[in-house]
Scaffold this motif. Structure first.
Motif, mmCIF file in Angstrom:
data_model
loop_
_atom_site.group_PDB
_atom_site.id
_atom_site.type_symbol
_atom_site.label_atom_id
_atom_site.label_comp_id
_atom_site.label_asym_id
_atom_site.label_seq_id
_atom_site.Cartn_x
_atom_site.Cartn_y
_atom_site.Cartn_z
ATOM 1 N N GLN A 27 11.251 -2.928 -8.046
ATOM 2 C CA GLN A 27 10.038 -2.195 -8.399
ATOM 3 C C GLN A 27 9.420 -1.580 -7.151
ATOM 4 O O GLN A 27 9.614 -2.052 -6.046
ATOM 5 C CB GLN A 27 9.035 -3.112 -9.088
ATOM 6 N N GLY A 28 8.662 -0.531 -7.362
ATOM 7 C CA GLY A 28 8.101 0.230 -6.257
ATOM 8 C C GLY A 28 6.653 -0.072 -5.966
ATOM 9 O O GLY A 28 6.180 -1.202 -6.109
ATOM 10 N N MET A 29 5.930 0.982 -5.602
ATOM 11 C CA MET A 29 4.560 0.877 -5.132
ATOM 12 C C MET A 29 3.610 0.268 -6.164
ATOM 13 O O MET A 29 2.612 -0.335 -5.790
ATOM 14 C CB MET A 29 4.044 2.262 -4.727
ATOM 15 N N SER A 30 3.885 0.403 -7.432
ATOM 16 C CA SER A 30 2.984 -0.131 -8.459
ATOM 17 C C SER A 30 2.905 -1.657 -8.418
ATOM 18 O O SER A 30 1.933 -2.239 -8.898
ATOM 19 C CB SER A 30 3.420 0.337 -9.844
ATOM 20 N N ALA A 31 3.887 -2.318 -7.847
ATOM 21 C CA ALA A 31 3.900 -3.778 -7.779
ATOM 22 C C ALA A 31 3.146 -4.316 -6.566
ATOM 23 O O ALA A 31 2.822 -5.503 -6.521
ATOM 24 C CB ALA A 31 5.335 -4.280 -7.750
ATOM 25 N N LEU A 32 2.844 -3.469 -5.597
ATOM 26 C CA LEU A 32 2.224 -3.946 -4.361
ATOM 27 C C LEU A 32 0.858 -4.603 -4.556
ATOM 28 O O LEU A 32 0.600 -5.647 -3.947
ATOM 29 C CB LEU A 32 2.123 -2.807 -3.340
ATOM 30 N N PRO A 33 -0.065 -4.071 -5.371
ATOM 31 C CA PRO A 33 -1.348 -4.756 -5.533
ATOM 32 C C PRO A 33 -1.211 -6.183 -6.071
ATOM 33 O O PRO A 33 -1.934 -7.080 -5.652
ATOM 34 C CB PRO A 33 -2.109 -3.866 -6.522
ATOM 35 N N VAL A 34 -0.265 -6.398 -6.963
ATOM 36 C CA VAL A 34 -0.048 -7.736 -7.521
ATOM 37 C C VAL A 34 0.484 -8.679 -6.441
ATOM 38 O O VAL A 34 0.051 -9.822 -6.323
ATOM 39 C CB VAL A 34 0.933 -7.669 -8.718
ATOM 40 N N VAL A 35 1.408 -8.192 -5.628
ATOM 41 C CA VAL A 35 1.986 -9.014 -4.556
ATOM 42 C C VAL A 35 0.930 -9.303 -3.489
ATOM 43 O O VAL A 35 0.823 -10.433 -3.005
ATOM 44 C CB VAL A 35 3.219 -8.316 -3.944
ATOM 45 N N LEU A 36 0.122 -8.309 -3.131
ATOM 46 C CA LEU A 36 -0.928 -8.533 -2.137
ATOM 47 C C LEU A 36 -1.968 -9.533 -2.643
ATOM 48 O O LEU A 36 -2.478 -10.346 -1.865
ATOM 49 C CB LEU A 36 -1.592 -7.209 -1.761
ATOM 50 N N ALA A 37 -2.302 -9.488 -3.924
ATOM 51 C CA ALA A 37 -3.256 -10.442 -4.497
ATOM 52 C C ALA A 37 -2.708 -11.866 -4.458
ATOM 53 O O ALA A 37 -3.468 -12.823 -4.301
ATOM 54 C CB ALA A 37 -3.599 -10.043 -5.922
ATOM 55 N N ALA A 38 -1.395 -12.014 -4.562
ATOM 56 C CA ALA A 38 -0.768 -13.339 -4.547
ATOM 57 C C ALA A 38 -0.575 -13.883 -3.132
ATOM 58 O O ALA A 38 -0.244 -15.051 -2.956
ATOM 59 C CB ALA A 38 0.573 -13.285 -5.255
ATOM 60 N N ASN A 39 -0.790 -13.017 -2.111
ATOM 61 C CA ASN A 39 -0.577 -13.407 -0.711
ATOM 62 C C ASN A 39 -1.793 -13.031 0.121
ATOM 63 O O ASN A 39 -1.779 -12.023 0.833
ATOM 64 C CB ASN A 39 0.665 -12.698 -0.154
ATOM 65 N N PRO A 40 -2.870 -13.829 0.067
ATOM 66 C CA PRO A 40 -4.068 -13.508 0.839
ATOM 67 C C PRO A 40 -3.761 -13.399 2.335
ATOM 68 O O PRO A 40 -3.013 -14.209 2.883
ATOM 69 C CB PRO A 40 -4.995 -14.698 0.574
ATOM 70 N N GLY A 41 -4.285 -12.352 2.974
ATOM 71 C CA GLY A 41 -4.087 -12.150 4.404
ATOM 72 C C GLY A 41 -2.823 -11.407 4.769
ATOM 73 O O GLY A 41 -2.609 -11.079 5.930
ATOM 74 N N LEU A 42 -1.982 -11.125 3.803
ATOM 75 C CA LEU A 42 -0.710 -10.458 4.093
ATOM 76 C C LEU A 42 -0.923 -9.026 4.578
ATOM 77 O O LEU A 42 -0.215 -8.564 5.462
ATOM 78 C CB LEU A 42 0.195 -10.473 2.861
ATOM 79 N N ALA A 43 -1.901 -8.335 4.030
ATOM 80 C CA ALA A 43 -2.158 -6.944 4.419
ATOM 81 C C ALA A 43 -2.586 -6.841 5.874
ATOM 82 O O ALA A 43 -2.331 -5.828 6.531
ATOM 83 C CB ALA A 43 -3.217 -6.327 3.522
ATOM 84 N N ALA A 44 -3.188 -7.878 6.409
ATOM 85 C CA ALA A 44 -3.654 -7.864 7.793
ATOM 86 C C ALA A 44 -2.523 -8.067 8.794
ATOM 87 O O ALA A 44 -2.726 -7.883 9.995
ATOM 88 C CB ALA A 44 -4.711 -8.942 7.999
ATOM 89 N N SER A 45 -1.327 -8.391 8.322
ATOM 90 C CA SER A 45 -0.220 -8.667 9.237
ATOM 91 C C SER A 45 0.435 -7.409 9.796
ATOM 92 O O SER A 45 1.288 -7.499 10.670
ATOM 93 C CB SER A 45 0.839 -9.534 8.547
ATOM 94 N N GLY A 46 0.057 -6.243 9.296
ATOM 95 C CA GLY A 46 0.606 -4.996 9.822
ATOM 96 C C GLY A 46 1.678 -4.426 8.922
ATOM 97 O O GLY A 46 1.974 -4.944 7.852
ATOM 98 N N VAL A 47 2.267 -3.328 9.394
ATOM 99 C CA VAL A 47 3.251 -2.604 8.583
ATOM 100 C C VAL A 47 4.544 -3.395 8.451
ATOM 101 O O VAL A 47 5.056 -3.584 7.355
ATOM 102 C CB VAL A 47 3.533 -1.215 9.197
ATOM 103 N N ALA A 48 5.093 -3.832 9.556
ATOM 104 C CA ALA A 48 6.362 -4.573 9.532
ATOM 105 C C ALA A 48 6.074 -6.066 9.459
ATOM 106 O O ALA A 48 5.284 -6.597 10.233
ATOM 107 C CB ALA A 48 7.186 -4.258 10.769
ATOM 108 N N LEU A 49 6.714 -6.729 8.520
ATOM 109 C CA LEU A 49 6.568 -8.173 8.390
ATOM 110 C C LEU A 49 7.427 -8.858 9.450
ATOM 111 O O LEU A 49 8.455 -8.328 9.865
ATOM 112 C CB LEU A 49 7.020 -8.620 7.002
ATOM 113 N N GLY A 50 6.996 -10.010 9.864
ATOM 114 C CA GLY A 50 7.796 -10.771 10.811
ATOM 115 C C GLY A 50 9.047 -11.314 10.140
ATOM 116 O O GLY A 50 9.033 -11.642 8.945
ATOM 117 N N GLU A 51 10.129 -11.393 10.882
ATOM 118 C CA GLU A 51 11.383 -11.903 10.320
ATOM 119 C C GLU A 51 11.175 -13.321 9.811
ATOM 120 O O GLU A 51 10.616 -14.176 10.491
ATOM 121 C CB GLU A 51 12.480 -11.898 11.377
ATOM 122 N N GLY A 52 11.597 -13.560 8.572
ATOM 123 C CA GLY A 52 11.470 -14.882 7.977
ATOM 124 C C GLY A 52 10.132 -15.143 7.317
ATOM 125 O O GLY A 52 9.925 -16.226 6.763
#
Length: 68
Positions: A21-46
């Motif tokens: 799934q694409g961009m439409s799923a991002l708000p649901v994923v961000l709501a399930a992971n508090p603070g994830l948006a503050a980690s920046g564009v690239a996620l850390g490995e692992g």
């Protein structure tokens, strides 16, 4: 489900890889992971990302066959 990020992977890439799934799923994923948006564009490995059950996508993608 919990999915681990690959090196340099962005959140939308991770969601696409895990669910298709694409961009439409991002708000649901961000709501399930508090603070994830503050980690920046690239996620850390692992980095563990929780992906809740997502509704089925109603978007159809027309595929183009380059060779028959």
């Amino acid at each position: 489900m919990i999915v681990r990020a690959l090196q340099g992977e962005a959140l939308d890439e991770l969601v696409w890889r895990a669910t298709g799934q694409g961009m439409s799923a991002l708000p649901v994923v961000l709501a399930a992971n508090p603070g994830l948006a503050a980690s920046g564009v690239a996620l850390g490995e692992g980095r563990a990302v929780t992906i809740p059950d997502l509704p089925a996508s109603s978007v159809e993608i027309d595929l183009i066959q380059l060779w028959d």
